[in-house]
Design an enzyme around this catalytic site. Structure first.
Site, PDB file in Angstrom:
ATOM      1  N   ASP A  91      79.460  44.805  23.172  1.00 24.83           N
ATOM      2  CA  ASP A  91      79.828  44.354  24.509  1.00 24.83           C
ATOM      3  C   ASP A  91      81.054  45.132  24.972  1.00 24.83           C
ATOM      4  O   ASP A  91      81.662  45.878  24.204  1.00 24.83           O
ATOM      5  CB  ASP A  91      80.059  42.844  24.531  1.00 24.83           C
ATOM      6  CG  ASP A  91      81.164  42.393  23.591  1.00 24.83           C
ATOM      7  OD1 ASP A  91      81.963  43.237  23.163  1.00 24.83           O
ATOM      8  OD2 ASP A  91      81.217  41.195  23.275  1.00 24.83           O
ATOM      9  N   GLY A  93      84.028  44.130  26.000  1.00 25.11           N
ATOM     10  CA  GLY A  93      85.354  43.585  25.715  1.00 25.11           C
ATOM     11  C   GLY A  93      85.973  42.827  26.866  1.00 25.11           C
ATOM     12  O   GLY A  93      86.966  42.126  26.690  1.00 25.11           O
ATOM     13  N   GLY A  94      85.384  42.954  28.038  1.00 29.01           N
ATOM     14  CA  GLY A  94      85.980  42.336  29.218  1.00 29.01           C
ATOM     15  C   GLY A  94      86.019  40.828  29.168  1.00 29.01           C
ATOM     16  O   GLY A  94      87.018  40.204  29.533  1.00 29.01           O
ATOM     17  N   ASP A 145      82.574  44.614  32.970  1.00 31.89           N
ATOM     18  CA  ASP A 145      82.333  43.806  34.162  1.00 31.89           C
ATOM     19  C   ASP A 145      83.267  42.618  34.164  1.00 31.89           C
ATOM     20  O   ASP A 145      83.898  42.293  33.154  1.00 31.89           O
ATOM     21  CB  ASP A 145      80.883  43.341  34.226  1.00 31.89           C
ATOM     22  CG  ASP A 145      80.559  42.323  33.133  1.00 31.89           C
ATOM     23  OD1 ASP A 145      81.076  42.489  32.008  1.00 31.89           O
ATOM     24  OD2 ASP A 145      79.809  41.375  33.400  1.00 31.89           O
ATOM     25  N   GLY A 215      77.178  36.338  33.380  1.00 34.42           N
ATOM     26  CA  GLY A 215      77.681  35.219  34.160  1.00 34.42           C
ATOM     27  C   GLY A 215      76.880  33.946  34.013  1.00 34.42           C
ATOM     28  O   GLY A 215      76.944  33.059  34.876  1.00 34.42           O
ATOM     29  N   ASP A 265      71.731  37.493  22.631  1.00 35.62           N
ATOM     30  CA  ASP A 265      72.719  37.358  21.568  1.00 35.62           C
ATOM     31  C   ASP A 265      73.404  36.021  21.750  1.00 35.62           C
ATOM     32  O   ASP A 265      73.503  35.514  22.871  1.00 35.62           O
ATOM     33  CB  ASP A 265      73.770  38.481  21.626  1.00 35.62           C
ATOM     34  CG  ASP A 265      74.843  38.180  22.671  1.00 35.62           C
ATOM     35  OD1 ASP A 265      75.919  37.672  22.296  1.00 35.62           O
ATOM     36  OD2 ASP A 265      74.604  38.426  23.876  1.00 35.62           O
ATOM     37  N   CYS A 303      59.662  26.842   6.067  1.00 33.83           N
ATOM     38  CA  CYS A 303      60.605  27.966   6.167  1.00 33.83           C
ATOM     39  C   CYS A 303      60.733  28.650   4.810  1.00 33.83           C
ATOM     40  O   CYS A 303      60.799  27.991   3.771  1.00 33.83           O
ATOM     41  CB  CYS A 303      61.966  27.465   6.640  1.00 33.83           C
ATOM     42  SG  CYS A 303      63.217  28.759   6.788  1.00 33.83           S
ATOM     43  N   CYS A 305      63.259  30.876   4.023  1.00 33.17           N
ATOM     44  CA  CYS A 305      64.618  31.357   3.770  1.00 33.17           C
ATOM     45  C   CYS A 305      65.128  30.792   2.446  1.00 33.17           C
ATOM     46  O   CYS A 305      64.597  29.803   1.933  1.00 33.17           O
ATOM     47  CB  CYS A 305      65.552  30.971   4.915  1.00 33.17           C
ATOM     48  SG  CYS A 305      66.197  29.281   4.821  1.00 33.17           S
ATOM     49  N   CYS A 308      65.866  26.974   2.262  1.00 35.28           N
ATOM     50  CA  CYS A 308      64.716  26.070   2.240  1.00 35.28           C
ATOM     51  C   CYS A 308      63.846  26.245   1.003  1.00 35.28           C
ATOM     52  O   CYS A 308      63.232  25.284   0.538  1.00 35.28           O
ATOM     53  CB  CYS A 308      63.880  26.283   3.505  1.00 35.28           C
ATOM     54  SG  CYS A 308      64.698  25.749   5.024  1.00 35.28           S
ATOM     55  N   HIS A 334      69.689  30.309   7.007  1.00 33.68           N
ATOM     56  CA  HIS A 334      68.550  29.551   7.532  1.00 33.68           C
ATOM     57  C   HIS A 334      68.451  29.685   9.052  1.00 33.68           C
ATOM     58  O   HIS A 334      67.364  29.948   9.594  1.00 33.68           O
ATOM     59  CB  HIS A 334      68.657  28.068   7.166  1.00 33.68           C
ATOM     60  CG  HIS A 334      67.714  27.219   7.970  1.00 33.68           C
ATOM     61  ND1 HIS A 334      66.370  27.117   7.674  1.00 33.68           N
ATOM     62  CD2 HIS A 334      67.916  26.507   9.111  1.00 33.68           C
ATOM     63  CE1 HIS A 334      65.784  26.353   8.597  1.00 33.68           C
ATOM     64  NE2 HIS A 334      66.698  25.976   9.461  1.00 33.68           N
TER      65      HIS A 334
END
Length: 373
Positions: A91, A93-94, A145, A215, A265, A303, A305, A308, A334
């Site tokens: 990103d 950093g703003g 931005d 935003g 993200d 699951c 993972c 689990c 997980h």
């Protein structure tokens, strides 16, 4: 060829695509684990990869302050520094400069702020943001931005958005074009359709490799966010990836993909893992709750993972109550595994033309709240 986006197929507004970068391919829809300071918290890079993640996010603000972009560059860039060979998006950093710093001043030139670490003064301009991300060797660079506050009047949103568009043009000029590296613009404009359209048209005229929607997820709520997503992606080029920044919960991801978003993200799956919350196909479980103390079932029997497949709820409850590090590690793994499984499921559903059925099944299972039976 590196540095391009293939739109493979669509199902309604939902899109299945592929982004090519210098460090590998990203299949979309994609969720990017957040590696704020050069690490996805409580996870080894190999563990992150094992969840199915193909790309991670790095944070320009935190890395520029500590250890410093030039130092990361001296180690060969962020990929080598953090031992993540795959693609990295950074990103600008703003957002952090504006939200984490007690003393900050926004001007046409950029953002002047004091470090939250030691109070040192810094100036983050569009040009410096691009330079830092170049030093980090980011595969996908974001323009600087101004994240418009919520709520904002139409006048405030317009002024903020137009400044971001001027910064975007400066970022485009500062960006060093090379094969396999992409620059994304960011659509702003608050909750106002005409401002979102104006922003999208301005960015498209400048020309970017992808377009983010910024935003949102700043307090407006899911209904308002979906309202903005009902129209904003339609203003953007169909042959470029679309990225919804900072989102979100599993239901947010599914609803946004249905509205034409390709990339996400969010810190939620990792932060939740450290605080005892497990995201599952049946809804969220607070593993600190006493009801799990004597439960010998896994979090989710479907699951695969490590949390689990190798541990029971009673043990994970014990780890969280005693604040053992392993608890955070297992729940984080997980949650990231579940998020990647969710994205994989959406990609398959879009390819097979059954996305609407996928959404219906997802919503039905989420309503159960826990393992049925």
């Amino acid at each position: 060829m590196s540095g391009k986006f293939d739109l493979i197929t669509t199902d309604g507004k939902a899109r299945r695509g592929r982004i090519h970068t210098d460090h590998g391919v990203v299949n979309t829809p994609a969720f990017m684990p957040v590696g704020t300071a050069g690490t996805v918290k409580a996870m080894l890079p190999e563990s992150v990869k094992a969840t199915g993640a193909e790309i991670v996010l790095g944070n320009t603000y935190h890395l520029m302050l500590r250890p410093g972009a030039e130092r990361v560059a001296s180690f060969g860039g962020l990929h080598k520094f953090m031992n993540w060979p795959g693609p990295i998006l950074t990103d600008s950093g703003g957002f952090q400069a504006m939200s984490l710093s007690d003393l900050r001043k926004i001007s046409e030139n950029g953002v002047e702020f004091r470090s939250h670490i030691d109070g040192s003064k810094h100036m983050l301009t569009p040009e410096r943001s691009i330079e830092i991300q170049d030093l980090l060797d980011s595969n996908i660079t974001m323009v600087l931005d101004e994240c418009t506050a919520f709520p904002a009047t139409v006048e405030e949103a317009a002024s903020s958005m137009r400044r971001s568009m001027r910064w975007a043009e400066r970022c485009r000029k500062a960006f060093r074009d090379r094969d396999g590296y992409l620059l994304f613009g960011i659509v702003q404009g608050g909750i106002y359709p005409h401002l979102r359209e104006e922003s999208a048209k301005a960015l498209t005229a400048i020309g970017f490799d992808g377009y983010a929607i910024g935003g949102l997820a700043i307090g407006e709520g899911q209904q308002q966010m979906f309202s903005v997503l009902d129209y904003t992606p339609d203003f953007l080029p169909a042959d470029k990836p679309r990225y919804l920044m900072g989102v979100g919960r599993p239901g947010d991801l599914v609803g946004a993909v249905a509205r034409g978003i390709d990339m996400f993200d969010c810190v939620m799956p990792t932060r939740s893992g450290r605080t005892g919350l497990a995201h599952t196909r049946y809804g969220d479980l607070n593993m600190r709750n006493a009801r799990h103390a004597t439960d010998n079932r896994p979090i989710d029997p479907l699951c695969t993972c490590p949390a689990c497949s190798s541990y029971v709820r009673g043990y994970i409850h014990h780890l969280m109550k005693t604040k053992e590090i392993l608890g955070a590690m297992l729940l984080t793994w997980h949650n990231l595994h579940y998020y990647q499984e969710l994205m994989q499921g959406m990609r398959a559903a879009i390819e097979q033309g059954r996305f609407a059925a996928f959404v219906a099944d997802f919503e039905r299972e989420q309503q159960l709240g826990d393992i049925p039976g």
